[in-house]
Design a protein around this motif. Structure first.
Motif, PDB file in Angstrom:
ATOM      1  N   LEU A 114       1.834 -27.285 -15.726  1.00  0.00           N
ATOM      2  CA  LEU A 114       1.903 -26.077 -16.551  1.00  0.00           C
ATOM      3  C   LEU A 114       2.991 -26.207 -17.612  1.00  0.00           C
ATOM      4  N   ASP A 115       3.290 -27.457 -17.977  1.00  0.00           N
ATOM      5  CA  ASP A 115       4.273 -27.704 -19.037  1.00  0.00           C
ATOM      6  C   ASP A 115       3.576 -27.929 -20.381  1.00  0.00           C
ATOM      7  N   ARG A 116       2.292 -27.665 -20.404  1.00  0.00           N
ATOM      8  CA  ARG A 116       1.504 -27.809 -21.634  1.00  0.00           C
ATOM      9  C   ARG A 116       0.271 -26.927 -21.522  1.00  0.00           C
ATOM     10  N   ASP A 117      -0.391 -26.668 -22.624  1.00  0.00           N
ATOM     11  CA  ASP A 117      -1.569 -25.811 -22.600  1.00  0.00           C
ATOM     12  C   ASP A 117      -2.726 -26.463 -21.859  1.00  0.00           C
ATOM     13  N   ILE A 118      -3.449 -25.645 -21.094  1.00  0.00           N
ATOM     14  CA  ILE A 118      -4.629 -26.122 -20.385  1.00  0.00           C
ATOM     15  C   ILE A 118      -5.841 -25.360 -20.891  1.00  0.00           C
ATOM     16  N   ILE A 173     -11.603 -29.861 -22.401  1.00  0.00           N
ATOM     17  CA  ILE A 173     -11.692 -28.920 -21.282  1.00  0.00           C
ATOM     18  C   ILE A 173     -11.904 -29.647 -19.954  1.00  0.00           C
ATOM     19  N   ARG A 174     -11.038 -29.382 -18.995  1.00  0.00           N
ATOM     20  CA  ARG A 174     -11.184 -30.007 -17.679  1.00  0.00           C
ATOM     21  C   ARG A 174     -11.176 -28.976 -16.550  1.00  0.00           C
ATOM     22  N   MET A 175     -11.200 -27.693 -16.942  1.00  0.00           N
ATOM     23  CA  MET A 175     -11.189 -26.620 -15.939  1.00  0.00           C
ATOM     24  C   MET A 175     -12.146 -25.525 -16.403  1.00  0.00           C
ATOM     25  N   ALA A 176     -12.884 -24.922 -15.450  1.00  0.00           N
ATOM     26  CA  ALA A 176     -13.840 -23.886 -15.852  1.00  0.00           C
ATOM     27  C   ALA A 176     -13.892 -22.747 -14.848  1.00  0.00           C
ATOM     28  N   ILE A 177     -14.189 -21.570 -15.370  1.00  0.00           N
ATOM     29  CA  ILE A 177     -14.384 -20.378 -14.548  1.00  0.00           C
ATOM     30  C   ILE A 177     -15.869 -20.047 -14.539  1.00  0.00           C
ATOM     31  N   VAL A 178     -16.421 -19.864 -13.348  1.00  0.00           N
ATOM     32  CA  VAL A 178     -17.847 -19.562 -13.203  1.00  0.00           C
ATOM     33  C   VAL A 178     -18.012 -18.096 -12.826  1.00  0.00           C
ATOM     34  N   ALA A 179     -18.659 -17.332 -13.699  1.00  0.00           N
ATOM     35  CA  ALA A 179     -18.842 -15.896 -13.441  1.00  0.00           C
ATOM     36  C   ALA A 179     -20.283 -15.499 -13.722  1.00  0.00           C
ATOM     37  N   VAL A 180     -21.196 -16.369 -13.301  1.00  0.00           N
ATOM     38  CA  VAL A 180     -22.625 -16.116 -13.510  1.00  0.00           C
ATOM     39  C   VAL A 180     -23.224 -15.482 -12.249  1.00  0.00           C
ATOM     40  N   PRO A 181     -24.449 -14.951 -12.332  1.00  0.00           N
ATOM     41  CA  PRO A 181     -25.089 -14.398 -11.130  1.00  0.00           C
ATOM     42  C   PRO A 181     -25.301 -15.501 -10.093  1.00  0.00           C
ATOM     43  N   PRO A 182     -25.373 -15.118  -8.818  1.00  0.00           N
ATOM     44  CA  PRO A 182     -25.461 -16.086  -7.728  1.00  0.00           C
ATOM     45  C   PRO A 182     -26.569 -17.128  -7.905  1.00  0.00           C
ATOM     46  N   ASP A 183     -27.730 -16.710  -8.382  1.00  0.00           N
ATOM     47  CA  ASP A 183     -28.851 -17.645  -8.519  1.00  0.00           C
ATOM     48  C   ASP A 183     -28.552 -18.785  -9.490  1.00  0.00           C
ATOM     49  N   ALA A 184     -27.758 -18.480 -10.508  1.00  0.00           N
ATOM     50  CA  ALA A 184     -27.512 -19.473 -11.560  1.00  0.00           C
ATOM     51  C   ALA A 184     -26.315 -20.359 -11.252  1.00  0.00           C
TER      52      ALA A 184
END
Lengths: 213, 213
Positions: free
Chosen positions: B81-85, B152-163
DNA sequence: TAGATTGTTAATCGATTAACAATC
DNA sequence: TAGATTGTTAATCGATTAACAATC
């Protein structure tokens, strides 16, 4: 059989088992499930599945497995999810509003989902009176009154960090002892109060640890 | 000293320690902190604080404690966390949108917060092109391209369960191996992929266990 | 009956706490 | 120096896994 105290590790897995069983009921392909299969679908070893369930009774049949319907009913009962649970949410920022929408939609679409947000509070007078997914935003002063009226014993805290402790104190003062906190702060509560923290920044930060250089 | 594998339990506490130190820096009342004090503020025993930190080096001075500034710098480095992610978010429902707003505001307000959502994706053509907190919603087909472009090496998944599984496969295919999942499903990933689940319904359900009858 | 799977006990594993020599 | 606090080892605690008799 709720005499011995069940550990948090065990309790954490119960809703996972329940979800697997609800799915199996929906797909409806069969009536029985072994600890082997339940474990695979829940991501838990079969031995641990059996041990977890055995804390609450003898729900299986040797040589056969568990009756899906029966075990589902038992787990619902154990988790108090055999009836509606009214919930308050405090803090209608973008996250709070999203949570209201998310849970209220889930409640109205899924007949087995008994968690129901029934009252929404925010200290900002601008927001009070606004309608969120069918509920009016109310002043936090009304918490004790509404809690009594609606039988609320569980609350979601989605206020800014500075306000969180104050809000928690108010909720506890209103007799609410089950709290789900999204504010990124360590909260102090009496020991008979259960608090689960969903500190999203903390989770993302710990994910960053696994970045490779 | 990253040779031995550090347990998840240890990693989970590092961002908590970091937060305590950032606060202490902001309040700026002193330069040193003992494991005793750090532990109190983090909700951890002093012995465990020392043990956790000792995995990564000898940051303290006997008889004195830890230099706040130094330890903060070390923890930032350890957590990357010493640089932007740069982070991608997939799924602009109410929850996904709230998460974008929440994290982007946090990023722009707090100079020490290096987690930055830089690209937002949704499969719904209606949503594509919409602006969320300064970012255009893009088609998921563009994930590999943008991931490469933006590092980009990190992602947030906030899709419906099926997808969710499909989206996760796409992300992993694009070389993203750090995932923060909000969809209420068990996801399958290769073993070199780290996934943290924020299954909010599961958490609320487990809270219900503690309801008294 | 024979095969399968539970419920439970014993063994193992891992994480936390206690204790203290080293040392600032 | 005397007092304080670290880093680390040993002891404890708790959770998970292995194994198997009971039994459907």
């Amino acid at each position: 059989m709720r005499t011995k105290k069940i550990s948090a590790a065990v309790v954490r897995r119960l809703p996972i088992y329940l979800r697997v069983l609800e799915e199996a009921t929906r797909d409806g392909d069969k009536e029985l499930m072994s600890s082997q299969e339940l474990g695979e679908k829940a991501g838990v070893s079969p031995a641990l599945v059996r041990k977890d369930l055995a804390w609450f009774g003898e729900f299986g049949k040797q040589g056969v497995g568990y009756d899906i319907e029966t075990l589902r009913t038992e787990l619902r009962r154990i988790l108090h999810l055999d009836r509606d649970i009214p919930i308050a949410l405090v803090g209608v920022g973008s996250l709070g509003e999203a949570l209201v929408r998310y849970f209220r939609r889930r409640y109205s679409l899924d007949p087995g989902f008994h968690l129901n947000i029934v009252a929404v509070f925010d200290a900002d007078p601008e927001k009070q009176g606004q309608d969120i997914e069918g509920l009016p935003v109310q002043a936090p002063e009304l918490i004790p009154e509404r809690a009594k009226e609606l039988g609320i014993r569980m609350a979601i805290v989605a206020v800014p960090p500075d306000a969180a402790q104050m809000v928690v104190d108010a909720l506890v003062g209103a007799g609410i002892r089950l709290l789900f906190n999204f504010a990124p702060v360590k909260l102090t509560v009496p020991e008979d109060v259960h608090i689960i923290n969903a500190d999203l920044s903390l989770e993302l930060q710990r994910l960053a640890y696994y970045l490779e250089d």
